[in-house]
Write an enzyme that holds these catalytic residues in place. Sequence first.
Site, PDB file in Angstrom:
ATOM      1  N   HIS A  67       0.810  -1.211   0.000  1.00 31.55           N
ATOM      2  CA  HIS A  67       0.000   0.000   0.000  1.00 31.55           C
ATOM      3  C   HIS A  67       0.847   1.267   0.000  1.00 31.55           C
ATOM      4  O   HIS A  67       0.509   2.245  -0.683  1.00 31.55           O
ATOM      5  CB  HIS A  67      -0.957  -0.013   1.198  1.00 31.55           C
ATOM      6  CG  HIS A  67      -2.021  -1.048   1.084  1.00 31.55           C
ATOM      7  ND1 HIS A  67      -2.330  -1.929   2.102  1.00 31.55           N
ATOM      8  CD2 HIS A  67      -2.847  -1.357   0.065  1.00 31.55           C
ATOM      9  CE1 HIS A  67      -3.309  -2.729   1.710  1.00 31.55           C
ATOM     10  NE2 HIS A  67      -3.637  -2.400   0.477  1.00 31.55           N
ATOM     11  N   ASP A  91     -10.201  -3.472   0.509  1.00 34.30           N
ATOM     12  CA  ASP A  91      -9.816  -3.588   1.919  1.00 34.30           C
ATOM     13  C   ASP A  91      -9.566  -2.231   2.569  1.00 34.30           C
ATOM     14  O   ASP A  91      -9.473  -2.123   3.790  1.00 34.30           O
ATOM     15  CB  ASP A  91      -8.574  -4.468   2.078  1.00 34.30           C
ATOM     16  CG  ASP A  91      -7.396  -4.006   1.226  1.00 34.30           C
ATOM     17  OD1 ASP A  91      -6.987  -2.835   1.371  1.00 34.30           O
ATOM     18  OD2 ASP A  91      -6.887  -4.798   0.425  1.00 34.30           O
ATOM     19  N   GLU A 111     -14.858   0.068  -6.356  1.00 32.35           N
ATOM     20  CA  GLU A 111     -14.756  -1.349  -6.006  1.00 32.35           C
ATOM     21  C   GLU A 111     -15.966  -2.081  -6.579  1.00 32.35           C
ATOM     22  O   GLU A 111     -17.110  -1.649  -6.388  1.00 32.35           O
ATOM     23  CB  GLU A 111     -14.689  -1.504  -4.483  1.00 32.35           C
ATOM     24  CG  GLU A 111     -14.881  -2.910  -3.968  1.00 32.35           C
ATOM     25  CD  GLU A 111     -13.837  -3.899  -4.477  1.00 32.35           C
ATOM     26  OE1 GLU A 111     -14.231  -4.983  -4.966  1.00 32.35           O
ATOM     27  OE2 GLU A 111     -12.630  -3.584  -4.394  1.00 32.35           O
ATOM     28  N   ASP A 143     -18.106  -1.526 -11.578  1.00 30.92           N
ATOM     29  CA  ASP A 143     -17.034  -2.187 -12.299  1.00 30.92           C
ATOM     30  C   ASP A 143     -15.981  -1.149 -12.669  1.00 30.92           C
ATOM     31  O   ASP A 143     -16.289  -0.118 -13.278  1.00 30.92           O
ATOM     32  CB  ASP A 143     -17.601  -2.849 -13.555  1.00 30.92           C
ATOM     33  CG  ASP A 143     -16.514  -3.474 -14.401  1.00 30.92           C
ATOM     34  OD1 ASP A 143     -16.107  -2.830 -15.389  1.00 30.92           O
ATOM     35  OD2 ASP A 143     -16.054  -4.572 -14.071  1.00 30.92           O
ATOM     36  N   ASP A 161      -5.438  -1.039  -8.133  1.00 27.61           N
ATOM     37  CA  ASP A 161      -5.184  -2.053  -7.094  1.00 27.61           C
ATOM     38  C   ASP A 161      -6.043  -3.265  -7.415  1.00 27.61           C
ATOM     39  O   ASP A 161      -7.017  -3.555  -6.735  1.00 27.61           O
ATOM     40  CB  ASP A 161      -5.518  -1.464  -5.718  1.00 27.61           C
ATOM     41  CG  ASP A 161      -5.285  -2.452  -4.580  1.00 27.61           C
ATOM     42  OD1 ASP A 161      -4.610  -3.472  -4.809  1.00 27.61           O
ATOM     43  OD2 ASP A 161      -5.792  -2.204  -3.476  1.00 27.61           O
ATOM     44  N   SER A 162      -5.670  -3.963  -8.468  1.00 28.18           N
ATOM     45  CA  SER A 162      -6.487  -5.058  -8.974  1.00 28.18           C
ATOM     46  C   SER A 162      -6.034  -6.401  -8.425  1.00 28.18           C
ATOM     47  O   SER A 162      -4.918  -6.546  -7.918  1.00 28.18           O
ATOM     48  CB  SER A 162      -6.416  -5.103 -10.500  1.00 28.18           C
ATOM     49  OG  SER A 162      -5.078  -5.335 -10.905  1.00 28.18           O
ATOM     50  N   THR A 163      -6.917  -7.386  -8.558  1.00 26.11           N
ATOM     51  CA  THR A 163      -6.509  -8.769  -8.357  1.00 26.11           C
ATOM     52  C   THR A 163      -5.707  -9.194  -9.586  1.00 26.11           C
ATOM     53  O   THR A 163      -5.487  -8.414 -10.516  1.00 26.11           O
ATOM     54  CB  THR A 163      -7.735  -9.671  -8.185  1.00 26.11           C
ATOM     55  OG1 THR A 163      -8.602  -9.513  -9.339  1.00 26.11           O
ATOM     56  CG2 THR A 163      -8.521  -9.297  -6.936  1.00 26.11           C
ATOM     57  N   ASP A 164      -5.259 -10.427  -9.639  1.00 29.66           N
ATOM     58  CA  ASP A 164      -4.526 -10.917 -10.799  1.00 29.66           C
ATOM     59  C   ASP A 164      -5.458 -11.012 -12.009  1.00 29.66           C
ATOM     60  O   ASP A 164      -6.684 -11.011 -11.859  1.00 29.66           O
ATOM     61  CB  ASP A 164      -3.899 -12.272 -10.472  1.00 29.66           C
ATOM     62  CG  ASP A 164      -2.707 -12.118  -9.530  1.00 29.66           C
ATOM     63  OD1 ASP A 164      -1.677 -11.604  -9.993  1.00 29.66           O
ATOM     64  OD2 ASP A 164      -2.827 -12.485  -8.347  1.00 29.66           O
TER      65      ASP A 164
END
Length: 286
Positions: A67, A91, A111, A143, A161-164
């Site tokens: 972060h 988060d 988010e 989205d 700040d994405s997921t894979d």
Amino acid sequence: MTDTPIPGWTLERLHKGYGQALEETEVLYDSQTDHQRLRVFENPRFGRVMTLDGVVQVTEADNFIYHEMLTHVPILAHGAAKRVLIIGGGDGGMAREALRHPSVESVTMVEIDAGVVEFCKTYLPGISQGAFDDPRLNLVIDDGAAFMRNTDQKFDVIVVDSTDPIGPGEVLFTDTFYGHAKRALTQDGILVTQNGVPFVQGEELTNSMRAFKALFADWGCYMATVPTYAGGPMAFGWGTDGPGRTVALDELEARFAAAAIQTDYYTPEIHRAAFALPGYVRRLMP
């Protein structure tokens, strides 16, 4: 993909032929949302750990590295960032760090999954540390790709700040998305992105950098090591048409001192050094 090698442990197998095991001393939450499976468990080394579809997203112990590096690097490199956009970050950790800058007037956080936000407020409040209650934060449940495509707002810093790039996060790694992100930047704005672990996700970095090269005058990546993002140092994509990367160390030190922020990983020296890439990562650049 997940498995349980021994009772009381979870095995993350995001990468082919490689995984990491984490002990679960207590499972606090396990539920399927509309988009993904959410779990939180206690680990004796990392404290509370959150996984999405079996892949570690954040831990209490080491989240500060990720972060801090995705917020303080672009904000301090910009030098006058007032409007920050975060894509993902349910988060609240990214918002937490961005909002520590008194010069930042607004943070918009987009988010896709409201369940993630509510879950983190309840089970991981130490990650956001009150960020969701800051009046400068505008939380948008949408989205991220659609928001970026449709927004007419301009931002000084955009943090992805994405997921894979699997499941809901896949669309955030496309040339089209990056193009929309550039359009939403101010003149000297900076785009930074989560680009995985190059040692085991090299193709992902190369593909993103190919798009950045076509879009930005100054493009590339910088790195930091986050213990629970397994496989080596992480890469963070960097794109700007401004002078952000060329800021001298003494100027970064002055900006950091003026912000009066206490950090556990970021320093102006680390900021500069993070752009020095090892040979195997340089060879992944298009």
